[in-house]
Design an enzyme around this catalytic site. Structure first.
Site, PDB file in Angstrom:
ATOM      1  N   GLU A   1       3.245  -7.246  10.916  1.00 39.70           N
ATOM      2  CA  GLU A   1       2.570  -7.035   9.630  1.00 39.70           C
ATOM      3  C   GLU A   1       3.431  -6.240   8.661  1.00 39.70           C
ATOM      4  OE1 GLU A   1      -0.990  -4.980  11.069  1.00 39.70           O
ATOM      5  OE2 GLU A   1      -0.325  -3.193  10.028  1.00 39.70           O
TER       6      GLU A   1
ATOM      7  N   HIS B   1      -0.819   0.009  16.500  1.00 37.46           N
ATOM      8  CA  HIS B   1      -0.257   0.660  15.315  1.00 37.46           C
ATOM      9  C   HIS B   1       1.128   1.271  15.558  1.00 37.46           C
ATOM     10  CE1 HIS B   1      -3.687  -0.114  12.821  1.00 37.46           C
ATOM     11  NE2 HIS B   1      -4.519   0.521  13.625  1.00 37.46           N
TER      12      HIS B   1
ATOM     13  N   ASN C   1       0.814  -1.226   0.000  1.00 41.71           N
ATOM     14  CA  ASN C   1       0.000   0.000   0.000  1.00 41.71           C
ATOM     15  C   ASN C   1       0.845   1.274   0.000  1.00 41.71           C
ATOM     16  OD1 ASN C   1       0.220   1.301   2.656  1.00 41.71           O
ATOM     17  ND2 ASN C   1      -0.690  -0.584   3.458  1.00 41.71           N
TER      18      ASN C   1
ATOM     19  N   GLU D   1      -1.598  -5.813  19.581  1.00 43.86           N
ATOM     20  CA  GLU D   1      -0.816  -5.877  18.340  1.00 43.86           C
ATOM     21  C   GLU D   1       0.036  -4.627  18.148  1.00 43.86           C
ATOM     22  OE1 GLU D   1      -3.505  -6.209  15.057  1.00 43.86           O
ATOM     23  OE2 GLU D   1      -2.034  -5.492  13.616  1.00 43.86           O
TER      24      GLU D   1
ATOM     25  N   TRP E   1       4.207   5.426  12.655  1.00 43.52           N
ATOM     26  CA  TRP E   1       3.089   4.663  12.119  1.00 43.52           C
ATOM     27  C   TRP E   1       2.964   3.433  12.962  1.00 43.52           C
ATOM     28  CZ3 TRP E   1      -1.118   3.047  10.784  1.00 43.52           C
ATOM     29  CH2 TRP E   1      -1.850   3.649   9.756  1.00 43.52           C
TER      30      TRP E   1
ATOM     31  N   ASP F   1      -5.179  -3.095  18.314  1.00 45.15           N
ATOM     32  CA  ASP F   1      -3.996  -2.741  17.521  1.00 45.15           C
ATOM     33  C   ASP F   1      -3.433  -1.400  17.989  1.00 45.15           C
ATOM     34  OD1 ASP F   1      -2.107  -2.330  15.539  1.00 45.15           O
ATOM     35  OD2 ASP F   1      -3.438  -2.910  13.891  1.00 45.15           O
TER      36      ASP F   1
ATOM     37  N   GLU G   1      -6.825 -12.472  10.308  1.00 45.48           N
ATOM     38  CA  GLU G   1      -7.534 -11.188  10.160  1.00 45.48           C
ATOM     39  C   GLU G   1      -8.346 -11.218   8.866  1.00 45.48           C
ATOM     40  OE1 GLU G   1      -4.939  -7.839   9.589  1.00 45.48           O
ATOM     41  OE2 GLU G   1      -6.460  -6.396  10.194  1.00 45.48           O
TER      42      GLU G   1
ATOM     43  N   ASP H   1      -5.998  -4.173   1.885  1.00 44.87           N
ATOM     44  CA  ASP H   1      -4.949  -3.895   0.904  1.00 44.87           C
ATOM     45  C   ASP H   1      -4.095  -5.135   0.643  1.00 44.87           C
ATOM     46  OD1 ASP H   1      -4.183  -3.319   3.594  1.00 44.87           O
ATOM     47  OD2 ASP H   1      -2.321  -2.456   2.875  1.00 44.87           O
TER      48      ASP H   1
ATOM     49  N   ARG I   1     -11.626  -7.343  16.690  1.00 48.53           N
ATOM     50  CA  ARG I   1     -10.670  -6.300  17.064  1.00 48.53           C
ATOM     51  C   ARG I   1     -11.460  -5.055  17.416  1.00 48.53           C
ATOM     52  NH1 ARG I   1      -6.281  -3.109  13.185  1.00 48.53           N
ATOM     53  NH2 ARG I   1      -7.916  -1.552  13.038  1.00 48.53           N
TER      54      ARG I   1
ATOM     55  N   HIS J   1     -12.960  -6.143  12.192  1.00 49.09           N
ATOM     56  CA  HIS J   1     -12.597  -4.854  12.789  1.00 49.09           C
ATOM     57  C   HIS J   1     -13.824  -4.096  13.247  1.00 49.09           C
ATOM     58  CE1 HIS J   1      -8.472  -4.064  10.692  1.00 49.09           C
ATOM     59  NE2 HIS J   1      -8.596  -5.321  11.068  1.00 49.09           N
TER      60      HIS J   1
ATOM     61  N   TYR K   1      -6.641   6.737  13.244  1.00 50.03           N
ATOM     62  CA  TYR K   1      -6.589   5.618  12.309  1.00 50.03           C
ATOM     63  C   TYR K   1      -7.200   4.364  12.944  1.00 50.03           C
ATOM     64  CZ  TYR K   1      -5.138   2.353   8.854  1.00 50.03           C
ATOM     65  OH  TYR K   1      -5.170   1.387   7.883  1.00 50.03           O
TER      66      TYR K   1
ATOM     67  N   ARG L   1       2.473 -11.856  12.754  1.00 52.34           N
ATOM     68  CA  ARG L   1       1.485 -11.124  11.966  1.00 52.34           C
ATOM     69  C   ARG L   1       1.805 -11.053  10.474  1.00 52.34           C
ATOM     70  NH1 ARG L   1      -3.009  -9.680  11.745  1.00 52.34           N
ATOM     71  NH2 ARG L   1      -2.909  -7.415  11.624  1.00 52.34           N
TER      72      ARG L   1
ATOM     73  N   HIS M   1      -1.774 -11.158   8.722  1.00 58.39           N
ATOM     74  CA  HIS M   1      -2.342  -9.873   8.343  1.00 58.39           C
ATOM     75  C   HIS M   1      -3.376 -10.080   7.232  1.00 58.39           C
ATOM     76  CE1 HIS M   1      -1.119  -5.535   6.937  1.00 58.39           C
ATOM     77  NE2 HIS M   1      -2.075  -5.494   7.836  1.00 58.39           N
TER      78      HIS M   1
HETATM   79  O1  KDG Z   1      -3.885  -0.395   4.578  1.00 61.29           O
HETATM   80  C1  KDG Z   1      -3.436  -0.422   5.861  1.00 61.29           C
HETATM   81  C2  KDG Z   1      -3.649  -1.710   6.544  1.00 61.29           C
HETATM   82  O2  KDG Z   1      -2.730  -2.614   6.041  1.00 61.29           O
HETATM   83  C3  KDG Z   1      -3.550  -1.485   8.020  1.00 61.29           C
HETATM   84  O3  KDG Z   1      -4.767  -0.984   8.517  1.00 61.29           O
HETATM   85  C4  KDG Z   1      -3.145  -2.679   8.652  1.00 61.29           C
HETATM   86  O4  KDG Z   1      -2.844  -2.289  10.970  1.00 61.29           O
HETATM   87  C5  KDG Z   1      -3.363  -2.933  10.085  1.00 61.29           C
HETATM   88  C6  KDG Z   1      -4.101  -4.145  10.388  1.00 61.29           C
HETATM   89  O5  KDG Z   1      -3.946  -4.609  11.511  1.00 61.29           O
HETATM   90  O6  KDG Z   1      -4.774  -4.655   9.508  1.00 61.29           O
HETATM   91 MG    MG Z   2      -2.226  -3.827  12.439  1.00 66.17          MG
END
Ligand code: KDG
Ligand code: MG
Length: 414
Positions: free
Chosen positions: A274, A224, A37, A248, A414, A222, A351, A328, A147, A122, A159, A295, A324
């Site tokens: 991931e 992130h 992505n 995560e 990120w 998550d 997931e 995407d 999640r 999610h 996010y 992941r 993962h």
């Molecule tokens: O496009 C972004 C995803 O790959 C992102 O949201 C991934 O953190 C993520 C997840 O756990 O799926």
């Molecule tokens: Mg993630």
């Protein structure tokens, strides 16, 4: 059985996907996902300019040797672009081999170890009531593991939280990555992040969800990659009463040693990887048992050949898979994951965000989701077809995930 054609197809039915299609002299085709992505065209170029010329005329049956040739034969190894390209070749070759055998791919990987792969979806909400509705909607869709992500008081959009509901045209408004306005410059949106506000809020969110849905439902969360090790340790500890399935990506993923500190302080299970692309990203994590779930995705970690080896190594240390599966990763990458999920012994969870109807008009899938379990189907090969005519109606559009800055403007992880 020689490879006579290798096409790279970039299409954007809802979000951007990069697919490699190999064809043999007998007319058998195989698909591989190479989607990365925000960097899709880098993989397209790597494939077209540096991999396709090496493949044409080579023997499609030699999967392991082709993997080693592309990996060891290149001076520059690893990295997300290289490994997504290698993954696509490897997956397409497995698809071809399974089609030639007249078997679903999981049979070539040792056969089914279970009836289906437990999937998690999610759920999210801008506030707690909206999150509770989203969890309810996911349970109605059949999910048996969820999640949970929520908006944070005092911060703007964050996010992982859908802008409105959970069932829009593309199902999750924060996915796909945001595109540029018509004619605009495609820059990532900037969100404001504050870790202290986040750390205060998350335990209250879990308290509310457990109070509403009880102790049984497996819940995931998550981070992130946004916490420092000590912040993550504190969050893991604070969440222990809520019995998470996993926490995560607590800390930035390149620092494997950070997980040591988190592990010393909490028994909340940990998942990471991931954004990893090779087994070497995991050596400390696995050998010191610093995580509970791997992941990585087939799409980003060198394909089925490499993922199988990574997961077998994880199994030696009692660590399970948790591949993962965001939108995407294309349906081709998702199908590849499902065949592995079904076959390996140390499966943990998969997931599954669900692709949009637009995506599924381009990628015709055979896999199923029933009673919370995914199954890759018994179609020979991966069980995914790419409709290239439909794909051509969705040209590439630049799109990026948002970036984070702290309130004072400092760039954040990120
Ligand atoms: O496009 C972004 C995803 O790959 C992102 O949201 C991934 O953190 C993520 C997840 O756990 O799926
Ligand atoms: Mg993630």
């Amino acid at each position: 059985m020689r490879i006579v054609s290798a096409e790279v197809i970039v299409t954007s039915p809802g979000r951007n996907f990069v697919t490699l299609r190999l064809t043999t002299e007998d007319g058998v085709t195989g698909l591989g996902d190479a989607t990365l992505n925000g960097r899709e065209l880098a993989v397209q170029s790597y494939l077209e300019n540096h991999v396709v010329p090496l493949l044409l005329g080579s023997d499609a049956t030699r999967i392991e040797d082709t993997w080693q040739y592309l990996y060891r034969g290149a001076y520059w190894r690893r990295g997300p672009v290289t490994m997504a390209a290698v993954a696509a070749v490897d997956t397409a070759l497995w698809d071809i081999k399974a089609k030639c055998a007249g078997m679903p791919l999981y049979q070539l990987l040792g056969g089914a170890s279970r009836t289906g792969a437990l999937a998690y979806g999610h759920a999210s909400g801008r506030d707690v009531p909206e999150l509770l509705d989203s969890v309810r909607a996911h349970l109605e869709q059949g999910y048996r593991a969820i999640r949970i992500q929520s908006g944070i008081p005092g911060l703007g959009p964050v996010y992982g939280v859908a802008a409105a509901g959970t069932d829009g045209a593309d199902r999750y408004d924060y996915e796909p990555a945001r595109r540029a306005a018509a004619g605009g410059i495609p820059l990532p949106v900037t969100e404001t992040w504050g870790t202290r506000a986040y750390l205060r809020h998350v335990p209250a969110v879990f308290e509310a969800v457990r109070a509403e849905f009880g102790p049984e439902l497996p819940l995931l969360h998550d981070g992130h990659h946004r916490m420092t090790p000590i912040q993550a340790a504190r969050l893991g500890k604070a969440l222990e009463p809520y019995d998470l399935f996993w926490l995560e990506d607590a800390t930035p993923a390149e620092d494997q040693a950070a997980l040591r500190l988190i592990r010393q302080h909490t028994t909340t299970p940990l998942a990471i990887g991931e954004v990893f692309n090779s087994v070497y990203d995991y050596t400390t994590l696995l050998s010191e048992r610093l995580i509970d779930y791997v992941r990585s995705a087939v799409t980003h970690t060198g394909g089925i050949t490499a993922m199988r080896k990574l997961l077998d190594l994880a199994d030696v240390f009692g660590i399970k898979s948790g591949m993962h599966g965001p939108t995407d990763i294309s349906p081709v990458g998702m199908a590849a994951a499902l065949h592995l999920d079904l076959a390996i012994h140390n499966f943990g969870i998969q997931e599954y965000m669900q692709h949009s109807d637009r995506t599924l008009e381009v990628f015709r899938t055979a896999f199923t989701f029933k009673d919370g379990l995914l199954h890759p189907s018994d179609t020979p090969g991966l069980g995914v077809d790419l409709d290239t005519e439909a794909a051509a109606h969705h040209p590439y559009e630049p799109a990026y995930l948002p970036v984070n800055r702290l309130a004072d403007g400092t760039m954040h992880d990120w």
